[in-house]
Design an enzyme around this catalytic site. Structure first.
Site, PDB file in Angstrom:
ATOM      1  N   LYS A  83      33.705  14.309 144.466  1.00 29.71           N
ATOM      2  CA  LYS A  83      32.471  13.807 143.838  1.00 29.71           C
ATOM      3  C   LYS A  83      31.649  13.002 144.840  1.00 29.71           C
ATOM      4  O   LYS A  83      30.435  13.209 144.982  1.00 29.71           O
ATOM      5  CB  LYS A  83      32.823  12.942 142.635  1.00 29.71           C
ATOM      6  CG  LYS A  83      31.649  12.154 142.066  1.00 29.71           C
ATOM      7  CD  LYS A  83      32.122  11.033 141.158  1.00 29.71           C
ATOM      8  CE  LYS A  83      31.011  10.046 140.869  1.00 29.71           C
ATOM      9  NZ  LYS A  83      31.454   8.876 140.091  1.00 29.71           N
ATOM     10  N   LYS A 131      28.045   3.112 149.899  1.00 29.50           N
ATOM     11  CA  LYS A 131      29.299   3.658 149.367  1.00 29.50           C
ATOM     12  C   LYS A 131      29.469   5.125 149.733  1.00 29.50           C
ATOM     13  O   LYS A 131      30.543   5.544 150.195  1.00 29.50           O
ATOM     14  CB  LYS A 131      29.332   3.487 147.843  1.00 29.50           C
ATOM     15  CG  LYS A 131      30.498   4.181 147.146  1.00 29.50           C
ATOM     16  CD  LYS A 131      31.840   3.601 147.528  1.00 29.50           C
ATOM     17  CE  LYS A 131      33.011   4.367 146.910  1.00 29.50           C
ATOM     18  NZ  LYS A 131      33.126   4.184 145.457  1.00 29.50           N
TER      19      LYS A 131
END
Length: 297
Positions: A245, A170
């Site tokens: 993030k 990811k």
């Protein structure tokens, strides 16, 4: 697929739609969130409200969708391990650091629980529509148990490897996405300054070697892709703060294994500047406002 009792902890922009799709697939979903509004929306979608994360843990399977690694570690330590019955499958769909993913998987295994990390790609629309992509880390046996549950929430479920592999996939994917979006924004800003019609430039570049998902799905200028957030003042997409993030997670992971990621690091720095100027809640394609000199609040 046999109906399961599923605890779902974390009903934010992504989790709410995911929990609703589990209900549509015929599962009983015990939902919990600290936000009363989010919990109310889940109940309206057919979930049963749990009074606590501990109550949600009393299920065949528990899905977590939480903001950061510290939250996942806390929920696993305080609510899941010690309360979930032996053999319960824990599926963490949060995007967190690889170290935390591996730590909670080990904690779960020691307690006689199965665990996978299964972060998602696709955004809010895909979460609501059940078309997410899941990148899954964990044992072959745990993946086999998780796959039908994840398939109820997504269209693509891929086993990436052992514990933590889903998170690794990811953050690498989103580092690529973030850097590609910046390059796409730079190209459109330059094309405009060079006097090119932006629709014409899109028609050319979307069929040429510069084509990318960032361009054809989330085009940063209004017009060429009607569904792109750029047509809605950059609302309703993948927030820039969340991209920042993920980029920070990628850069931190790279530092931990001595990998060179100059493009990823530069992308993180640019998104940090954009978020610092108030762009955090806008779609990540809104960074074109920073790059073309027209940043407005």
């Amino acid at each position: 697929m046999t109906s399961k009792t599923i605890g779902f902890i974390g009903l934010g922009n992504m989790g709410g739609g995911m929990a609703a799709n589990l209900v549509k697939a015929g599962h009983q979903v015990r939902a919990f969130d600290l936000s009363e509004a989010a919990l109310g929306a889940a109940v309206a979608a057919g979930c049963v409200a749990a009074d606590s994360a501990v109550e949600a843990a009393a299920s065949d399977i528990v899905v977590t969708m939480l903001p950061a690694g510290k939250h996942v570690r806390q929920v696993y330590a305080d609510a899941l391990v010690g309360n979930a019955k032996a053999g319960t499958l824990l599926i963490d769909c949060s995007t967190i650091d690889v170290a935390s993913a591996r730590a909670v998987a080990e904690l779960a295994t020691q307690a006689g629980l199965d665990a996978v990390d299964a972060p998602v790609s696709g955004g809010i629309a895909a979460a609501n529509g059940g078309t997410l992509t899941f990148m899954v880390g964990g044992s072959t046996e745990a993946f086999a148990r998780a796959e039908p549950i994840l398939s109820a929430m997504g269209k693509t479920v891929i086993h990436a490897g052992e514990a933590g592999a889903g998170q690794a996939a990811k953050i690498c994917n989103n580092m690529l996405l973030g850097a590609t979006m910046i390059a796409t924004c730079e190209a459109f800003a330059l094309a405009e300054k060079l006097g090119l019609d932006l629709q014409t430039f899109y028609d050319i570049s979307s069929k040429a070697s510069g084509q990318s998902w960032s361009m054809t799905s989330y085009c940063p200028v209004p017009g060429p892709v009607p569904a792109a957030p750029s047509n809605r003042n950059f609302e309703g997409g993948f927030q820039a703060a969340l991209m920042l993030k993920d980029l920070k997670l990628a850069v931190e992971a790279a530092q931990g294994v001595s990998a060179s990621v100059p493009m990823g690091a530069n992308a993180a720095a640019l998104y940090q500047a954009f978020v610092g100027l108030g762009g955090g809640t806008k779609d990540f394609s809104a960074i074109i406002k920073l790059l073309d000199g027209r940043l407005t609040q």
